[in-house]
Structures are given as structure tokens and as C-alpha cells.
Design a protein around this motif. Structure first.
Motif, short mmCIF file in Angstrom:
data_model
loop_
_atom_site.label_atom_id
_atom_site.label_comp_id
_atom_site.label_asym_id
_atom_site.label_seq_id
_atom_site.Cartn_x
_atom_site.Cartn_y
_atom_site.Cartn_z
N ASN A 20 9.92 23.63 61.34
CA ASN A 20 8.71 24.17 60.53
C ASN A 20 8.80 23.70 59.21
N TYR A 21 10.03 23.18 58.66
CA TYR A 21 10.44 23.05 57.42
C TYR A 21 9.52 21.53 56.99
N PHE A 52 6.47 20.87 57.86
CA PHE A 52 5.14 21.67 57.24
C PHE A 52 5.26 22.20 56.08
N VAL A 53 6.41 22.89 55.65
CA VAL A 53 6.37 23.56 54.46
C VAL A 53 6.72 22.90 53.05
N LEU A 81 4.27 31.79 49.69
CA LEU A 81 5.22 31.62 50.71
C LEU A 81 6.71 32.37 50.27
N PRO A 120 10.36 30.14 53.59
CA PRO A 120 11.91 30.24 53.75
C PRO A 120 12.66 31.11 52.37
#
Lengths: 383, 383, 383, 383
Positions: free
Chosen positions: A66-67, A69-70, A90, A93
Motif C-alpha cells: 500500500n505504501y 499508493f501513499v 492521512l 501510516p
């Protein structure tokens, strides 16, 4: 320093810059141009992971799918991403998660860098170093923005000054002869693609100031009604002044009749002798007009910079950010680094107190939209 | 429970709601209607400090003068304030600072409440209790929004369900006879000013459902093209659907052909038997139109609510939020509590799983703009 | 009058209203709520062509297929259309083209109306009459907006006054007893679907003014700082005042210390005795608050209107625009007439000097968003 | 031609351009960059009245004091003005009023020009001529926009073609040697201040196409997915494509699988051999990238233009619009003519079929924002 030492030293400096922060300071994004500190920490890590470990380190396990995307910033080649305005929304994380991510990638990178690497990979590694250094500059200016726009005006660090020298040198004007000059990088080490190719430029006679405009100079401009006199401004600058209700540099507040400014050491009375900072290109242009002078072009700056000291303030030039003759983009995602921003931006030359050591050079080209002010921007006059 | 116990119990519940959070989760404000959890914790504290301690506790020392600016929500009487859209830009005061602020005020309040208080002050205290309970409701729905819009879909709490009963009762329609009914609060305890005065209303014959619309019912509406059929919508609702690209309730995602929804327990397959939630008034109206029915008015709801169970979902009514006959605002800042919102909003009746125990009652009037969905809103049909 | 005479008389009046205009005045749309006069002339014609001639007159040849796109207002059932904000961008069809279109449709309508028609068709014809009359009202207020926002302040017509009576009656308050009252249309002639069904409403005791608020009354409100006192306003009203920089009714200008207002007869000194007009619901509410009174509900108005004179100003009520019990939309495009606007609008009662004769009645419900001011709106106080 | 003849001939041409219009076409302003034709007719007249008659013709009676407010375009020195976005909201002064205004000023100008004038005044007169010619160019492109965005697609004139030559020459690439070249005006007649001073520029070797890009070439780009491939675009261009849903040049419509474009002769099938037009700088850049080439700089264009034919399309260059070395603004209002736009715009070189005869020259610099398309813009490739 070998590659591993260099890597670790650069990585450590990013974390040192964040050391004075509380967890909450890592999270917010008050305006679109400012990114949350934790995003910078994650994004620079993602850069090494994506362009080196995933690409060239066989068997590397991606830390978290997912990182991508982030932490993708603007690389269309690499897939979807959190849009820039949403970075401050966000909470995860978390800061701890991101420090764990950094450790994980650092460990893999150290192992990766300990082996021999080919030339292509070496260039990518050095790009990664310079990329993280660019983000260190943003990290500090973004932190300043986050704290400096908080109504409590928290101090970043009591010892972190924003000037290199106690006060400005006396101003002299250096004169340069007209003729053909060479422009662009031709050294041995690293440079960005936008500094290439070295090419000839014809310059007319010009004079350029040995020193930067000081706060005192600028207060005279304000007091003379500089912000009220449309004749000094570009039409778009005049619009910006009126729409955004601009009356002073960013971070300046008039308290009981005295100009104060927020600094990394907290809210202080403006020091008249220090070099002015946090002004837009529009303001730089208007100030120069008011003085009956102008800003230098980036070529004038490059040709004359060896004759004066620079490095405290990013200096606005009159030049638009455009490709040098023969410029071409690298293939793939790395080609998105610089070329696609070459419209509607102005070139800044030099460096600032936010620039990591040895990151800038005389051919270095920075660029921002003409209304932006949160970098340590300044003015050097020419005529 | 005496006043001190009641005070401490309510204050503690706000902190319990935040217990599963990480520091970063307290900070962000993804949309204007959602406030950062730390803002709720500070604002409810500021309410007690401003309207009780500063006003009635001689010798009370204000904790920090700047906090009035930071934690005032919308009270024009009390001075300037951080504008609502900027709450998520503030990293300071930190979460720890705010917990310290809460302790400081709690200590002073416990001392203050231990003494005898007059009737006026008593009413303000109870208003402060109810005010904090209202924010507890928002705290949970705002937390859900912050986590549920994060691409990592973090779990709030594995055990926190969003339903009271495992599934919905069978639907029956209760019929109420036409006639004059009494509406508005006339009990002994606390009520808000908008529930007064008790007055007569004439109702026609109507039927109202004993149960809420379920997810299954609503999926049938979606699959029948409910979001594509302008005939079912208000003109403004149709605009909203198209401009905001609405195709399902908030938090719903279609993954591999199946509807999932984000819940406090994480991302789950939609349970067809559970009561639908997170829909706007526009969607509630369109669904009712599709069924050939309508939403009840708030008066129909109040008259019939003793005949059905309620409290899981806030229920949209057809009524606009308007003053009852003889309504008048309290003088001063407290008068800004309810009256100034009585335009362009719709009344919701009942309570939801986010509502603290004993906070709602049959005459309670909640209100939101017709496009909002982040509360636990639901639909009860009438005809 | 028979149907043909009635038709021709209504059609002629629309054109008479435009008689003082120059061709250019027919074209512009300074704000979204105002339509160009030529659009009104075309749209009312399109209504007869679409819902009567195309539907019920066999062999009718449509005048121009493109006109459906140009002159459809908001009927989703009838296909795509020029979006409302773009109406003022259309120089074609020209004014002459539209007058030709009117003649063509009039000729076909006269022929069509000369034959016997069934009951359904008869109702549509009468709806067409009332529809054109509604647009006559808008035609005049839109013309006023177009001329009144022109820096040259052109006169519409030297003889067209904006008042029926030279000055306001003395103010008295009529008292109505509490009890159950019947509300809604139950006469013989035409009414809109939103006036049905007749139903019972319970009213408390109230008093209502026999006269409208005058300009003089309102100047007192302005001079007492009414626009600067947030306490008098809804939160959304206060926002609107500040964002839109509202300091007086629409069309008012302070020139050399005296209030002037643009009227159909040109720019004039404000007459203190005339009824106030061109205020929003927000201003009406704030004024009533300042007086320590309130606006009547639409039910209070309907019950008491036989006791006072009305018809000069549309009167804002406190009521939201909502369906009466048992309201249902007609099937097809005609069903889009009223129902889909029943959210976020306020009811106005009465009529204004822009209302065609015999178009209004005591049960007539007009409705606008609370910020709108270009109708001849006014205030009647209640308590 | 003497000055009077020259004046009358230029003034007459503006009116000839409007001859095919209906009164309504003079009034509308569909987008901010387009002005109503009647505004152009009034503004060019106001220019002569303000800068010549009022300034230098003793005893001249101003036609109407309000016209200064209405027809001032952007001269801050001259006082307040109708803001640009509002030009299309003004139905008055009417078209007839403006023609009367033109006659009045023309009469006074003819008398004024019949006498001897000093050198300063002479320069202002010639500036007035060139100013009106610039507006003639805009007049035609604005008329095209007004008619071409009307859903009825009215024909401007059956005989007005948009090309000078039946089809494009075969494409050749001319090669220019590197070296120092002279740039800027040094002839005898009129030039704008932005063409001064003549100065030296160093150019590298380059090749430039002898012909413009044709419609056929551009259709190949579209069909190859040029609008879907982010790699070809600037970041801001890619944003613009997606936000504005751009899929083809302005005025192009795909009807039954074939590209049509609106021309002054009405809607036509796109002629593959004609030079492409109505594209933004962003599209020009993306097309060149797709070809593996680039746009010429304005200096490359100026040095090579004598070797190819030009004048049908304004040609986008890679150059930003910046001052030449030694550029300085004239004092007073005339100084606002060019200099204040020298940021965020791109230079176009050449001329177009909308340019009046003898108005352009090889050193002429036009400039527009990079997203604009309503001029007859085109592409010449370089490498």
C-alpha cells in the motif's frame, strides 16, 4: 566517504531535521505546497525502494504494497497515488510505522550498496542521494510553515539561526563585459538533467550587486507604499497582492507598530541587517522596479556568481524555467524528474540555509511558481 | 450520581473513545465537517472553562490565553477563533498538551462542583454535560471518517460493533389516527432549547414502519438504478449525485462484485440484514420515492416513537429544522447554541450507536444539512 | 374570455413587458438566477409547443428541432438542454427569430384551441397560461436586474411605478385565536399542485401586522448597525452578509450621504414611506429579530390574509417549502414542475407588483432560496 | 496614405468585420478571454478619445463621462473600470450608441489629424492605429468563439475562408548554423516596445520546418492516443487535459465518426491538408514531443523566418514572454501596454488570417497563456 557511509549520512540528516518535532507536527499539511514531514520521510524511502531495491535487488521483499499508493509523489509511470492535497488527511501510516519502514529499507540498501554496482545503477543511487537532499530542504521549510502558521508560534529549535553571517556586506555592483559565455554543468560529479547541456549564451554588459537586499531595504519599500502602487507590479502580481491581501513578506506580523517575523527560533523582531527572505517573485520584481533596477537573468547570475558570496537565500531570477538547448528527458519514471515542470515557473539560483551542504553548485537550477514564498527566497539586484 | 461523579464519568467517556487512537489520528481533518479528535477534547474543556470557571469561579486562573482562539467553535460572542476549515492544520497544542489542559480544568471543576451552585449555574453545568455528550457522538463519527478514508483502512476496535441487535425485526406499519397532538419536551430533566415549547400540532392519518430500512432493501434500490433515475430525486439532490459522483452510501466499496463497507471493526462485507446507514437526506428521500412512500415528519415520528424501538440510527425526517412556536434564544453566548442554525437543515430524530447512553429522548431534535452522511443516519418509511 | 382570447391576451402581455427594451437588453444574463428576456419569450413558447402541440395536435410541424435544446429549462424528462449558467452566452436565436417562433406557435395554438379539448388537455392549457404568467413575473424582475446593474442605470419606463398605493397604512396588529384551521386550495379554478391538498393545521395565538415594513423602518435597522450585529442573524445569513459584503437592500446606493435606489423609473432617492423591497430572507429574519418579533409562518399568513391588503411585495415567511400532506407529483414531465424543489427553500406568500393580474391567490405558494433578492420581496412582522 | 486616410481606413475595417453580425452577437461574452464585439468597438474608440483627444485636442468635449468606466480595459492609471468578466453583462451602451460614439470621435479625430502634430503625438497616433489593429484580430477570433459555441453554429460569412493557400507545401527542414545573431526591431516604421532593443543572441545549430503541421498530422497524434499519454505533456498540461476534458483542438466535433470543425463558413468536415489551428501551447508541446522534436524558440524563429512563408497561423514558440535586454516601460498609462504581462505567458510569432494587413512583421511578438486556443494558433516543428 564510500557509498554506504554517504547513504547513511544523508539518511540520518533527514531524521535529525525532524528530531525537534512532536508526533503531531509530522502529520499536517496546511497548504498544498507544503507536505507533512512524515510524508517526506516516507517518500524519500519509497524512492530508494522503488527505483533501486525493487528494480535491481533480486529477492527484495516490498515492505508494504500500500505504501506505493501513499508515497508516490508525482510519478505517473509508477501508478495511482494519494493526490497531493490529501497528504495531510492521512494519520496512518503513523510516524513510528514510517521510521520502521526507513529502517527496513536502510538495512536492505546497506546490503545492496555493499556490493559492486554498475554505472547505471550508480547514477540512480546518486540521484537518490540528491533527491533526499532536495527533500531535506523542503522538510525544513515545510516544518517552518507548519509551526509558523500555528497561532502558538512554537519554537523549532533555540539554536537554529536562519543566517550564515551576522550582517550583510556593504553593497557593491560588479560589472561584467558583454560577450559569449558558457552556461551549464561541465564538472565531474553529479548534476541534474536540467543543468545540461553546457552551451553558449550571449550576454550584454550588466552590473550585479555583491550583496542581497536586506530587511531594512525592504521596509523602506513597504513604507513608501510599494504594495499599493500598481505601477511596480506585473498584472498577475497585482492581482495576487489584492486577492491574497499581501502587505508584507510571509511570516511578518506588525505588532504594536514593529515588524516581527516568525523564525525557527520563534517570533522575533525583524533584524534590519539580515537578508530579506520569504518573498515571491512578484514581490522581488516589484521591489527591483521600485529601485529602478531589475533581477538578473539566470545566465547573468551563473557568469558572475564566482565574484560574490551566495548560499543564504535562494535568489529569484528574471528567467523562466526552460530547457537548455539539446535537453532531453531520461526514459521511464526518472524522466519525469524535471522536464515536465518547464512551463510557468521562474528559476532561482544559489542555495539557502535550508540546503544541505554540498548539495548546490553554481550551475544548479531551482524553480518555483512566481507566487510562492515559503522557501528562503531573496533578492539580488542587477542593472 | 452526584454532580462530581456525573462530571467525571462523562469526561472519562470522551477519553475512552480516543483510547484506541494513535497520536496522529487526533490531528487530521479530512473534510470541513469532521473535526480532529484533539480539537473535540480541547473544545469541550474550553466550554467548561469559559462558561463556568471563568464566569463563576472566583480566582480561577485561565490555563492558556491562546486556547480561547484555538478551541472556540462558533461563538461569535466569545471573540475570534481558528476558522473551521483550519482545525486540521494545527499540530499544536499537542495531544499531551490537551490532556494536561483537561486535567487542569477537571481539577478546577471538581472543586467548583463540590460547592453549592445556584440554579442558573446548575443549568449551565448540565448544558456542559450534554454539550460534551454531543461531541462524543461527533468524536466517534469523526474518528470513523478519519480511519475509514485512509487507504490502509485501519481498524478502530475489534470489538466495537455498529449494531445493537443482530438483525432487523420484520417490518410492520403502525397506523396513527388523525387529530391534535402535543409536541415538545415537558419532562423534568434536561432538554435543549429547541425542544421547547410544548405545543399542539394537527396530524393527518398516517402509517409508519416499525423497523428501519436494511442494507438489503437499499441494494435493491441501487440495483434498480436508483442513482441513475432523476425522477426519484430533488433537483438539488440530483445535482449532488452527479457533481459528487455518488453511487452508494458513504464507506461502501464494490470489491470483486461484492459490496463491502468500512466499519469500526475494519472493512467488511455488507451484512444484508443490518440497518442501512451513512446516507444523506437526498438518498433517504430518493429511496422513499422509489418505494412509493415518504419519510415521516418529525411530529409523526415523535407521536409514534413509543410504539417502535429506536436508537441505532439517526432517522432523517421530512421536516425542516425550524423554531417551535414561542421559541426564543437565551441571552449571550449560550443563545448561539441552536437557534442560529434554523435554516437549510433537516431534522433527524432518535439516536444512534454513537449516542452516549441517556443522552437522547423522544423529543430530541438533531439536525444536519441534507447532503451530509458521516453520522449513523438511517431511514424509516412512512405513508 | 374564451380560451383563444385568454391565450392571446396572456401571450401579448409578455411582449408588452419587453416593448421598452432594446435588442441588446434581451440577451444578457448577469447572474445565474436571472434569465435573458429572449430566453423567457422562447421558453414559454416551447412549453406550449412541447406539452400541447407536439403531444396533442396531430400533424404539427416542430418549428426548429434545435430549439428544444435551447429553451428547455429544467425538464430532465425532455432531454438535454443548455445549462442555466450559459443562457446569456447565446446570441442566437436572435430576438427576431424568437418573435417569429412565437408567431408560428401562436398561430398553431389558436387553431388548436378553437377545437374542443378534453379535460386533461384543458388542464395542461391552463397550466401553460399560469406558467407564462410566472415567467412574466420573472421577466420584469430579470429586466430590472439587467438594467439596474448596468453602470448607466437606464430607465425601463418613465411611467412604471413599483407601488400600488402612495404610502403604507398605519401599522396595526391583528390577533388570531389558537385552534385548528384549514389550509390549502379548495376553490374551483386553477391552482398549482403544491397548494393541494387542503388539510388541517393547528395554530397558536399570534398577532400579525396589517402593513408591510417601510423603507424608513429598514433605514433605522441599518443605522442601528443591523448589518454588523451577528446576534440578529442565522449563521448562514451572517456568512452571506460577510462574504457578499451586504450592507443594504439590493439596488440601494448611498450617494452623498443619501440612500438612492434603482427603480424601473431609474435611480431615485429612497422614498421612506414606501414598502421595503429587494431583501433576502436572511435580512427579513434579522430585521424581525432586531424588532423583537418574527416572520409569520405560511399558515399564519394564509389564515389572516383576508384581514389585510396584500399584493405589492412578495412576503417572506418563516416556513420551509415542503409538501402538504398527501402531496403527489403528476406523472411525466409536468411532475417536475414543483415537487423537486421542496428542499432548502423558503415560502413566500402574496404577490408583487410584478405579478400579472389574477395570477395569485390566498393559497398561492412561491418559493426561493433564502439569499435571493431580485424579486419584489418584503416583510410583514408577526409576534 | 496620409494620416487621416490611414485612420479612416483602419476604423472602417473594424466595422466591416462586424458587418455580418446581428445586434445580439455584439453583446455576449461566453468566456473571460473573449470580449463582446461592441466592447471592442467602444474600447478602441475610447483609446483615441482618452490618449489623444482628451490629452492633446484643446476644447474637446468628452462624449459621455461614463464611457471611461465602461471601456477602459486594464489601464489602472486611468481609473476604475468594469471588470473583465462583467463585459458580457452590459446591454448598454447599445450597438447603436457605440456606432454614434465612433462617429463622434472619428469626426473629432479627423479634424485633429488634419493639423500638424508633434513627434510624441505622432507616435501615440500610430500606437492607436496598431492598437485598433490588434483588436481587429481579437474581434474576429472573439466573433468566431461566440458563433462557434452557439448550438445553432451560425455561419459568419459564406466567403470568409480561414486559409491563405489551398494546401500546405511539402515539409522540408531548414538548417541554421550556430553563432551570434541580432534579434529585435531595427527598421524605420512602427514597432511595439517589447520588440526593442535590438540585441545579440547566441544560437546553436538547429533545423526548422518550412511548413506548418497539418490537420492530417494532428489526427495521427489523436489516433495514436496523444491525449491519453501523460509522458508527452507538461505536468500542468496534463492537468489541463484532464480537468477540461480536452480530446481535440477547439471547435472540433466528432460526428458519426468523422472530425468536423466550426469555421467562419460554418461547420465543415476537417480538411486534412489545411494547417492545424486552435491548439494550446500544451498541445503544441505534446505534439512535438510525440514527433520526437520540439518547438522553436522565438529567436530561432526570427532568424529563420525569412526562409519560409508565414502569416496563416500564429506559431507557438518554446520561449517565455520576457523583456529584451534594456527594455523599459514608457511613463504613464502607455507604459502599461506590454511590460506588465511579462510573466507566465508564451511567445507566439508570425501572424494569422485574423491579422490585418501590414500589422505584423518578422520581429513582432504576440503572447498568450499556454492554455488558450481561440486564436488561430499553429505549430511549426524544430529539432
Amino acid at each position: 566517504m564510500n557509498l554506504v557511509e554517504k547513504y547513511l549520512s544523508i539518511r540520518k540528516y533527514s531524521e535529525e531535521l525532524c528530531q525537534p518535532l512532536q508526533a503531531e507536527d509530522y502529520v499536517v499539511q496546511p497548504v498544498v505546497d507544503v507536505s507533512p514531514p512524515k510524508w517526506h520521510l516516507g517518500h524519500t524511502t519509497w524512492f530508494f525502494e522503488t527505483f533501486l531495491l525493487k528494480a535491481f535487488s533480486p529477492g527484495y521483499q516490498v515492505y508494504d504494497d500500500n505504501y506505493n499508493f501513499v508515497f508516490n509523489s508525482y510519478y505517473e509511470t509508477i501508478g495511482n497515488r494519494v493526490i497531493r492535497t490529501d497528504r495531510g488527511n492521512l494519520s496512518r501510516p503513523s510516524v513510528n510505522d514510517i521510521y520502521k519502514y526507513r529502517s527496513y529499507v536502510d538495512e536492505a540498501m546497506v546490503k545492496f550498496l555493499s556490493d559492486e554496482v554498475g554505472n547505471d545503477v550508480y547514477e540512480l543511487i546518486v540521484l537518490g542521494f540528491n533527491h533526499e537532499q532536495q527533500h531535506q530542504e523542503l522538510l525544513l521549510t515545510d516544518i517552518k510553515f507548519i509551526l509558523g502558521n500555528n497561532p502558538l508560534f512554537p519554537v523549532y529549535h533555540e539554536q537554529k539561526t536562519e543566517v550564515l553571517s551576522p550582517s550583510q556586506n556593504e553593497q557593491r555592483f560588479l560589472t561584467i563585459e558583454e560577450g559569449v559565455y558558457d552556461i551549464g554543468f561541465n564538472g565531474e560529479g553529479f548534476c541534474f538533467d536540467n543543468e545540461l547541456n553546457r552551451h553558449k549564451v550571449y550576454l550584454n554588459n550588466f552590473s550585479i550587486s555583491s550583496s542581497l537586499v536586506s530587511n531594512e531595504d525592504y521596509i523602506a519599500f513597504i513604507e513608501d507604499g510599494g504594495y499599493k502602487n500598481f505601477n511596480l507590479w506585473h498584472a498577475e502580481g497585482w492581482d495576487w497582492v489584492n486577492t491574497s491581501h499581501i502587505e508584507a513578506p510571509m511570516y511578518w506580523h506588525k505588532i504594536n507598530g514593529n515588524w516581527h517575523n516568525y523564525t525557527l527560533q520563534g517570533l522575533k523582531v525583524v533584524d534590519p541587517n539580515q537578508p530579506l527572505t520569504h518573498i515571491s517573485y512578484y514581490e522581488a520584481y516589484a521591489f527591483a522596479s521600485w529601485k529602478g533596477m531589475r533581477l538578473p537573468t539566470e545566465f547573468e547570475w551563473e557568469v558572475s556568481a564566482k565574484h560574490f558570496s551566495w548560499g543564504e537565500r535562494w535568489e529569484w531570477t528574471e528567467s523562466a524555467y526552460l530547457p537548455y538547448p539539446g535537453f532531453s528527458k531520461a526514459p521511464g519514471a526518472i524522466g519525469e524528474y524535471n522536464g515536465k515542470f518547464m512551463v510557468n515557473q521562474k528559476v532561482l539560483r544559489g542555495a539557502s540555509i535550508a540546503t544541505p551542504e554540498q548539495h548546490s553548485r553554481i550551475t544548479y537550477r531551482n524553480f518555483f511558481h512566481p507566487n510562492l514564498r515559503w522557501q528562503y527566497t531573496g533578492i539580488r539586484l542587477a542593472k
